[in-house]
Every structure is written in C-alpha cells, then in structure tokens.
Scaffold this motif. Sequence first.
Motif, short mmCIF file in Angstrom:
data_model
loop_
_atom_site.label_atom_id
_atom_site.label_comp_id
_atom_site.label_asym_id
_atom_site.label_seq_id
_atom_site.Cartn_x
_atom_site.Cartn_y
_atom_site.Cartn_z
N ILE A 44 52.07 -73.51 -43.13
CA ILE A 44 51.52 -74.74 -43.69
C ILE A 44 52.59 -75.40 -44.54
O ILE A 44 53.16 -74.77 -45.45
N SER A 45 52.83 -76.67 -44.30
CA SER A 45 53.90 -77.38 -44.99
C SER A 45 53.39 -78.07 -46.26
O SER A 45 52.19 -78.26 -46.45
N ASP A 46 54.34 -78.47 -47.09
CA ASP A 46 54.01 -79.22 -48.29
C ASP A 46 53.38 -80.57 -47.94
O ASP A 46 52.48 -81.04 -48.63
N LYS A 47 53.81 -81.15 -46.85
CA LYS A 47 53.24 -82.44 -46.43
C LYS A 47 51.76 -82.30 -46.07
O LYS A 47 50.96 -83.17 -46.39
N THR A 48 51.42 -81.22 -45.42
CA THR A 48 50.02 -80.99 -45.04
C THR A 48 49.15 -80.78 -46.27
O THR A 48 48.07 -81.36 -46.39
N ILE A 49 49.63 -79.98 -47.21
CA ILE A 49 48.88 -79.75 -48.45
C ILE A 49 48.72 -81.05 -49.23
O ILE A 49 47.63 -81.37 -49.71
N ALA A 50 49.80 -81.81 -49.34
CA ALA A 50 49.76 -83.08 -50.07
C ALA A 50 48.78 -84.06 -49.42
O ALA A 50 48.01 -84.73 -50.11
N MET B 149 58.88 -78.91 -45.99
CA MET B 149 59.18 -77.55 -46.30
C MET B 149 57.91 -76.72 -46.10
O MET B 149 56.81 -77.16 -46.44
N ILE B 150 58.07 -75.54 -45.57
CA ILE B 150 56.94 -74.64 -45.37
C ILE B 150 56.60 -73.97 -46.71
O ILE B 150 57.46 -73.38 -47.35
N VAL B 151 55.36 -74.11 -47.14
CA VAL B 151 54.89 -73.49 -48.38
C VAL B 151 54.26 -72.14 -48.06
O VAL B 151 54.58 -71.14 -48.69
N CYS B 152 53.38 -72.11 -47.09
CA CYS B 152 52.69 -70.88 -46.70
C CYS B 152 53.33 -70.36 -45.41
O CYS B 152 53.10 -70.93 -44.33
N ILE B 153 54.13 -69.32 -45.54
CA ILE B 153 54.83 -68.77 -44.39
C ILE B 153 53.85 -68.08 -43.44
O ILE B 153 53.97 -68.20 -42.22
N CYS B 154 52.87 -67.38 -44.00
CA CYS B 154 51.91 -66.64 -43.17
C CYS B 154 51.16 -67.56 -42.21
O CYS B 154 50.91 -67.20 -41.06
N ARG B 155 50.78 -68.73 -42.70
CA ARG B 155 49.99 -69.68 -41.89
C ARG B 155 50.79 -70.89 -41.43
O ARG B 155 50.24 -71.79 -40.79
#
Length: 72
Positions: free
Chosen positions: A9-15, A1-7
């Motif tokens: 960035i997905s939840d997987k990337t942040i995790a 799921m996309i967390v940061c729409i502006c950039r």
Amino acid sequence: MIVCICRRISDKTIAQCARSGMGFDDIQLELGVATQCGQCEGCARALWSECSPQQSVAHISREVAPHQAMAA
C-alpha cells in the motif's frame, strides 16, 4: 512510496483514502494497512493524520500597516 510492505500500500493510496474522509480503522479494514507485521502503523497513521479532512489548516492573514489603512 510504499508504506505497507506486507500489503503493498502506497502513501498516495493512504492519502487519497484519508482525503475522502475514511477513518484509519476504515483504511485498515479496506486495505489491510498495519494488520500484518505492524511496522508501518506509525507512518501510516501520521500520513492519515496529515491528509485527513478534519486536520486544521492554518489561516494566514495579512496585516495592514496603519498608513495603508488610513489611505483605504
């Protein structure tokens, strides 16, 4: 799921970044999360907190019943 729409960035990337030991400030600098409109900051920080290595993990222990302890 996309967390940061502006950039985008997905939840997987942040995790993944959090699990690798990156601080939230480092993730902001590296990926740009929560640096534009700011709407994702709460969700991104919560996700980082859940996946961060310093997050304590509950320790579950199995109690031994008194009759089992005597048999052992």
